[in-house]
Design a protein around this motif. Structure first.
Motif, PDB file in Angstrom:
ATOM      1  N   ASN A   1     106.085 -25.414  38.794  1.00 36.84           N
ATOM      2  CA  ASN A   1     105.851 -26.678  38.103  1.00 36.84           C
ATOM      3  C   ASN A   1     104.911 -27.571  38.891  1.00 36.84           C
ATOM      4  O   ASN A   1     105.199 -27.929  40.046  1.00 36.84           O
ATOM      5  CB  ASN A   1     107.173 -27.422  37.913  1.00 36.84           C
ATOM      6  N   LEU A   2     103.802 -27.947  38.271  1.00 31.27           N
ATOM      7  CA  LEU A   2     102.924 -28.950  38.867  1.00 31.27           C
ATOM      8  C   LEU A   2     103.635 -30.298  38.880  1.00 31.27           C
ATOM      9  O   LEU A   2     104.336 -30.639  37.927  1.00 31.27           O
ATOM     10  CB  LEU A   2     101.643 -29.087  38.055  1.00 31.27           C
ATOM     11  N   PRO A   3     103.450 -31.091  39.931  1.00 26.70           N
ATOM     12  CA  PRO A   3     104.034 -32.435  39.930  1.00 26.70           C
ATOM     13  C   PRO A   3     103.240 -33.355  39.019  1.00 26.70           C
ATOM     14  O   PRO A   3     102.135 -33.001  38.575  1.00 26.70           O
ATOM     15  CB  PRO A   3     103.897 -32.861  41.396  1.00 26.70           C
ATOM     16  N   PRO A   4     103.753 -34.534  38.721  1.00 27.29           N
ATOM     17  CA  PRO A   4     102.939 -35.514  37.994  1.00 27.29           C
ATOM     18  C   PRO A   4     101.688 -35.846  38.805  1.00 27.29           C
ATOM     19  O   PRO A   4     101.747 -35.957  40.034  1.00 27.29           O
ATOM     20  CB  PRO A   4     103.869 -36.733  37.890  1.00 27.29           C
ATOM     21  N   LEU A   5     100.590 -35.989  38.113  1.00 24.25           N
ATOM     22  CA  LEU A   5      99.326 -36.347  38.765  1.00 24.25           C
ATOM     23  C   LEU A   5      98.775 -37.592  38.078  1.00 24.25           C
ATOM     24  O   LEU A   5      97.737 -37.555  37.410  1.00 24.25           O
ATOM     25  CB  LEU A   5      98.334 -35.182  38.676  1.00 24.25           C
ATOM     26  N   PRO A   6      99.476 -38.709  38.223  1.00 21.22           N
ATOM     27  CA  PRO A   6      99.093 -39.916  37.483  1.00 21.22           C
ATOM     28  C   PRO A   6      97.717 -40.426  37.884  1.00 21.22           C
ATOM     29  O   PRO A   6      97.396 -40.534  39.072  1.00 21.22           O
ATOM     30  CB  PRO A   6     100.189 -40.923  37.855  1.00 21.22           C
ATOM     31  N   GLY A   7      96.923 -40.689  36.869  1.00 22.66           N
ATOM     32  CA  GLY A   7      95.626 -41.303  37.114  1.00 22.66           C
ATOM     33  C   GLY A   7      94.542 -40.380  37.620  1.00 22.66           C
ATOM     34  O   GLY A   7      93.408 -40.815  37.822  1.00 22.66           O
ATOM     35  N   VAL A   8      94.837 -39.101  37.825  1.00 20.62           N
ATOM     36  CA  VAL A   8      93.799 -38.177  38.288  1.00 20.62           C
ATOM     37  C   VAL A   8      92.830 -37.923  37.135  1.00 20.62           C
ATOM     38  O   VAL A   8      93.231 -37.517  36.043  1.00 20.62           O
ATOM     39  CB  VAL A   8      94.401 -36.852  38.784  1.00 20.62           C
TER      40      VAL A   8
ATOM     41  N   GLU B   1      87.826 -34.811  35.400  1.00 17.55           N
ATOM     42  CA  GLU B   1      86.746 -34.101  36.093  1.00 17.55           C
ATOM     43  C   GLU B   1      87.133 -33.669  37.509  1.00 17.55           C
ATOM     44  O   GLU B   1      86.462 -32.818  38.099  1.00 17.55           O
ATOM     45  CB  GLU B   1      85.478 -34.958  36.133  1.00 17.55           C
ATOM     46  N   THR B   2      88.196 -34.230  38.063  1.00 18.50           N
ATOM     47  CA  THR B   2      88.630 -33.830  39.405  1.00 18.50           C
ATOM     48  C   THR B   2      89.922 -33.015  39.385  1.00 18.50           C
ATOM     49  O   THR B   2      90.404 -32.595  40.440  1.00 18.50           O
ATOM     50  CB  THR B   2      88.846 -35.070  40.294  1.00 18.50           C
ATOM     51  N   LEU B   3      90.465 -32.780  38.194  1.00 17.20           N
ATOM     52  CA  LEU B   3      91.756 -32.092  38.104  1.00 17.20           C
ATOM     53  C   LEU B   3      91.711 -30.671  38.660  1.00 17.20           C
ATOM     54  O   LEU B   3      92.660 -30.217  39.299  1.00 17.20           O
ATOM     55  CB  LEU B   3      92.240 -32.056  36.654  1.00 17.20           C
ATOM     56  N   ALA B   4      90.626 -29.950  38.416  1.00 20.50           N
ATOM     57  CA  ALA B   4      90.562 -28.557  38.872  1.00 20.50           C
ATOM     58  C   ALA B   4      90.741 -28.467  40.381  1.00 20.50           C
ATOM     59  O   ALA B   4      91.453 -27.589  40.892  1.00 20.50           O
ATOM     60  CB  ALA B   4      89.241 -27.924  38.451  1.00 20.50           C
TER      61      ALA B   4
ATOM     62  N   GLU C   1      99.454 -35.711  31.605  1.00 21.74           N
ATOM     63  CA  GLU C   1      99.147 -36.805  30.688  1.00 21.74           C
ATOM     64  C   GLU C   1      98.274 -36.293  29.544  1.00 21.74           C
ATOM     65  O   GLU C   1      97.548 -35.308  29.690  1.00 21.74           O
ATOM     66  CB  GLU C   1      98.436 -37.927  31.456  1.00 21.74           C
ATOM     67  N   ASP C   2      98.353 -36.975  28.403  1.00 25.98           N
ATOM     68  CA  ASP C   2      97.588 -36.534  27.232  1.00 25.98           C
ATOM     69  C   ASP C   2      96.101 -36.414  27.541  1.00 25.98           C
ATOM     70  O   ASP C   2      95.436 -35.468  27.103  1.00 25.98           O
ATOM     71  CB  ASP C   2      97.804 -37.505  26.069  1.00 25.98           C
ATOM     72  N   ALA C   3      95.578 -37.363  28.307  1.00 23.61           N
ATOM     73  CA  ALA C   3      94.148 -37.340  28.617  1.00 23.61           C
ATOM     74  C   ALA C   3      93.774 -36.183  29.537  1.00 23.61           C
ATOM     75  O   ALA C   3      92.592 -35.853  29.674  1.00 23.61           O
ATOM     76  CB  ALA C   3      93.735 -38.667  29.264  1.00 23.61           C
ATOM     77  N   GLN C   4      94.778 -35.565  30.162  1.00 22.76           N
ATOM     78  CA  GLN C   4      94.523 -34.468  31.095  1.00 22.76           C
ATOM     79  C   GLN C   4      94.688 -33.095  30.450  1.00 22.76           C
ATOM     80  O   GLN C   4      94.424 -32.076  31.099  1.00 22.76           O
ATOM     81  CB  GLN C   4      95.485 -34.571  32.289  1.00 22.76           C
ATOM     82  N   THR C   5      95.110 -33.041  29.183  1.00 23.19           N
ATOM     83  CA  THR C   5      95.506 -31.776  28.568  1.00 23.19           C
ATOM     84  C   THR C   5      94.424 -30.708  28.660  1.00 23.19           C
ATOM     85  O   THR C   5      94.670 -29.585  29.117  1.00 23.19           O
ATOM     86  CB  THR C   5      95.893 -31.995  27.093  1.00 23.19           C
TER      87      THR C   5
ATOM     88  N   ALA D   1      97.754 -30.179  21.008  1.00 23.45           N
ATOM     89  CA  ALA D   1      96.626 -29.743  21.835  1.00 23.45           C
ATOM     90  C   ALA D   1      97.103 -28.871  22.988  1.00 23.45           C
ATOM     91  O   ALA D   1      96.483 -27.843  23.305  1.00 23.45           O
ATOM     92  CB  ALA D   1      95.868 -30.955  22.366  1.00 23.45           C
ATOM     93  N   GLN D   2      98.203 -29.261  23.626  1.00 21.19           N
ATOM     94  CA  GLN D   2      98.717 -28.457  24.737  1.00 21.19           C
ATOM     95  C   GLN D   2      99.229 -27.113  24.235  1.00 21.19           C
ATOM     96  O   GLN D   2      98.989 -26.070  24.859  1.00 21.19           O
ATOM     97  CB  GLN D   2      99.833 -29.220  25.466  1.00 21.19           C
ATOM     98  N   GLN D   3      99.935 -27.119  23.114  1.00 18.95           N
ATOM     99  CA  GLN D   3     100.434 -25.862  22.556  1.00 18.95           C
ATOM    100  C   GLN D   3      99.286 -24.911  22.227  1.00 18.95           C
ATOM    101  O   GLN D   3      99.329 -23.721  22.570  1.00 18.95           O
ATOM    102  CB  GLN D   3     101.265 -26.146  21.301  1.00 18.95           C
TER     103      GLN D   3
END
Length: 351
Positions: free
Chosen positions: A36-43, A46-49, A75-79, A106-108
């Protein structure tokens, strides 16, 4: 239907990757972690990878027998960015994507598409943290309708925290399984639950406490219910941390912490938790005494049982003049997971 012997629900953090890497090869071969990835709030997307790689590279490297990778707090914006970042570990590694009925469309869709490309299957994680809701079954049916016969599906029924205050967890799990099992030709089905408590200072006033393994009891209750699927139902838990630990966002700059910690030991029916010190002049003596308290338990399996027991033995017998080997929070957690995962595999049928 067949599946892994044991599915621990683990964070993509160094202590968990290190513990999994340290298991004996035959034990590790029987395990398929749900990382399980932890929460990554605000990331930013473009830098998520890059951020995802920091967490998933180590766990992918130790998951040579397979497992699942999930981002339950995305987060939805990170999907879209999360899906692209995790797909690499499914297509080129041995991990499988995960989705669930409460996820966004979108995630599904992204998880199903990754499953089609990687040809390793799809984990369907269904959370039941209270009473079973029949509407979830219909949502799972709709999700499965979009997978197609070419995608193998694994049911991950996640009951969340299962403590003594949920005496009906077994009954709710049966209600959920009775509704979900007919929906697909599941490649595997696993019942997950977290029985390790959220430890507080009050619980350790006497230096130690013992909490029942309610999730282990739940799994046995379901297995004994006589359903046709029961003998093939896999077991999973959250290791020696409470489920809420997964939701802790990274805090790399955080310093300090409480002056105490815990050693953990798993028996057939309970978790034994013993207080340790993270600092102070009595740290060495208190921590070695804590380890001795475990090694002197009638249920202690001996240093040859696994690397966790070996570490506890060495800590208990070390000199009071040397701090080496008394550990700290990360080492205590690693030793706890080592002994726990080894014991669970040895305790399960076929282990």
């Amino acid at each position: 239907m067949s599946g892994p012997l044991y599915v621990p629900v683990l964070p993509t953090k160094p202590h968990a990757a290190g513990a999994f890497r340290g298991l004996w090869p035959d034990v590790r071969a029987a395990i398929r972690p749900l990382w399980n990835l932890p929460p990554l709030p605000g990331v930013a997307p473009e830098t998520l990878a890059t951020v995802v790689g920091k967490y998933v590279d180590p766990v992918s490297a130790v998951s040579r027998h397979g497992g699942w990778i999930d981002a339950p707090f995305g987060e939805d914006a990170q999907t879209a960015a999360l899906a692209d970042a995790l797909a690499v570990y499914c297509e080129w590694g041995r991990l499988r994507p995960v989705t669930g009925p409460e996820r966004t469309e979108a995630q599904q869709a992204a998880a199903v598409e990754t499953a089609r490309r990687c040809l390793r299957g799809l984990g369907v994680r269904v959370r039941v943290t209270g009473e079973w809701d029949g509407g979830l079954g219909e949502e799972v049916r709709g999700l499965l309708a979009g997978t197609g016969p070419e995608v193998a599906v694994d049911l991950l029924l996640d009951m969340g925290a299962v403590l003594d205050d949920r005496p009906d967890a077994g009954k709710e799990a049966l209600r959920a399984l009775d509704a979900l099992m007919p929906l697909a030709v599941w490649r595997s089905a696993t019942l997950l639950g977290g029985g390790f408590p959220r430890v507080s200072a009050d619980m350790l006033e006497e230096g130690a406490c013992e909490e029942s393994r309610a999730e282990w009891r739940m799994w046995h209750e379901v297995r004994a219910a006589g359903r046709a699927y029961a003998p093939l139902l896999g077991y999973g838990d959250y290791g020696v941390q409470p489920p809420s630990a997964l939701a802790q966002a990274p805090a790399p700059g955080r310093k300090g912490g409480p002056p105490w910690g815990v050693l953990r030991y798993t028996t057939d029916s309970s978790y034994v938790v013993v207080r340790t010190l993270t600092r102070g002049p009595d740290r060495i003596a208190v921590n070695r005494a804590a380890a001795r308290r475990i090694t002197e338990l009638p249920e202690f399996r001996g240093a040859r049982a696994g690397q966790g027991e070996e570490w506890l033995r060495d800590c208990a017998n070390g000199p009071l003049s040397v701090s080496e080997g008394v550990g700290g929070p990360t080492e205590w957690l690693r030793a706890g997971n080592l002994q726990h995962m080894t014991y669970v595999v040895r305790s399960l049928p076929g282990g």
